[in-house]
Write an enzyme that holds these catalytic residues in place. Sequence first.
Site, short mmCIF file in Angstrom:
data_model
loop_
_atom_site.label_atom_id
_atom_site.label_comp_id
_atom_site.label_asym_id
_atom_site.label_seq_id
_atom_site.Cartn_x
_atom_site.Cartn_y
_atom_site.Cartn_z
N LEU A 1 -2.45 21.47 -13.15
CA LEU A 1 -3.50 20.65 -13.92
C LEU A 1 -2.61 19.39 -14.48
O LEU A 1 -3.27 18.45 -14.31
CB LEU A 1 -4.04 21.64 -14.99
CG LEU A 1 -4.99 22.65 -14.58
CD1 LEU A 1 -5.02 23.66 -15.84
CD2 LEU A 1 -6.11 22.05 -14.06
N GLU A 2 -1.76 19.72 -15.17
CA GLU A 2 -0.84 18.49 -15.81
C GLU A 2 -0.54 17.31 -15.11
O GLU A 2 -0.50 16.27 -15.40
CB GLU A 2 0.21 18.93 -16.79
CG GLU A 2 -0.12 19.92 -17.91
CD GLU A 2 1.34 20.27 -18.78
OE1 GLU A 2 2.17 20.17 -18.38
OE2 GLU A 2 0.73 20.86 -19.88
N GLU A 3 -0.05 17.88 -13.88
CA GLU A 3 0.53 16.66 -12.71
C GLU A 3 -0.77 15.90 -12.48
O GLU A 3 -0.48 14.47 -12.05
CB GLU A 3 1.35 17.39 -11.76
CG GLU A 3 2.44 17.81 -12.10
CD GLU A 3 3.53 16.70 -13.05
OE1 GLU A 3 3.55 15.62 -12.58
OE2 GLU A 3 3.80 16.96 -14.15
#
EC number: 3.4.-.-
Length: 247
Positions: free
Chosen positions: A140-142
């Site tokens: 999700l963060e990437e």
Amino acid sequence: MTRLWASLLTVIIYILSQFLPLLIVKKLPFVQYSGIELTKAVIYIQLVLFLIAATTIILINLKIKNPTKLELEVKEPKKYIIPWALLGFALVMIYQMVVSIVLTQIYGGQQVSPNTEKLIIIARKIPIFIFFVSIIGPLLEEYVFRKVIFGELFNAIKGNRIVAFIIATTVSSLIFALAHNDFKFIPVYFGMGVIFSLAYVWTKRLAVPIIIHMLQNGFVVIFQLLNPEALKKATEQANFIYHIFIP
């Protein structure tokens, strides 16, 4: 789907997956819960939402009809994804070790991120959380910080690619660091963001920073769960070496 809509939806879905659990547990039948029961309810809801968010974000980004210039460039062959990811993981771990030593000298004592401590506590109570911290969280963060924020800035800045990279990396990495809400550890998260961005630009494959991030999160969580004392000893040894060269 246009890239603008995909990017906006990616960020919105990510934010909703973070905050919706807190709103959901205020409704029936969760109002009767308290203490550890309420905490577990929030976590389980968040795990489900993270899984839905990750799946939705991947599907949305597969539908993009106008990719960035970076995404249109020749990518590193797939056979090099793992080697590049392993190299990036090694760089992240070395960087974290060096910064941890510096933070220890500044603040005194072993420095452990409060954010990491919270994740470890949750992982001990709910083991499946390890999977989400190690796999779903980094994915999700990437997508948000590298593909959307870094990628859109890098694509929008015209002219010198090095200048574009520096600006896009600085902005995306700073937001990435601030999002973790650990003021003392901003240098750690910022540096990680720089390495992730570099891996993305160098290989033209988002899979590389995703895997690096997964390896880093997985290693830290599992290492602290299985052998927390080893981390303390490693820090003490690193500080000893530091004082040999810098009295």
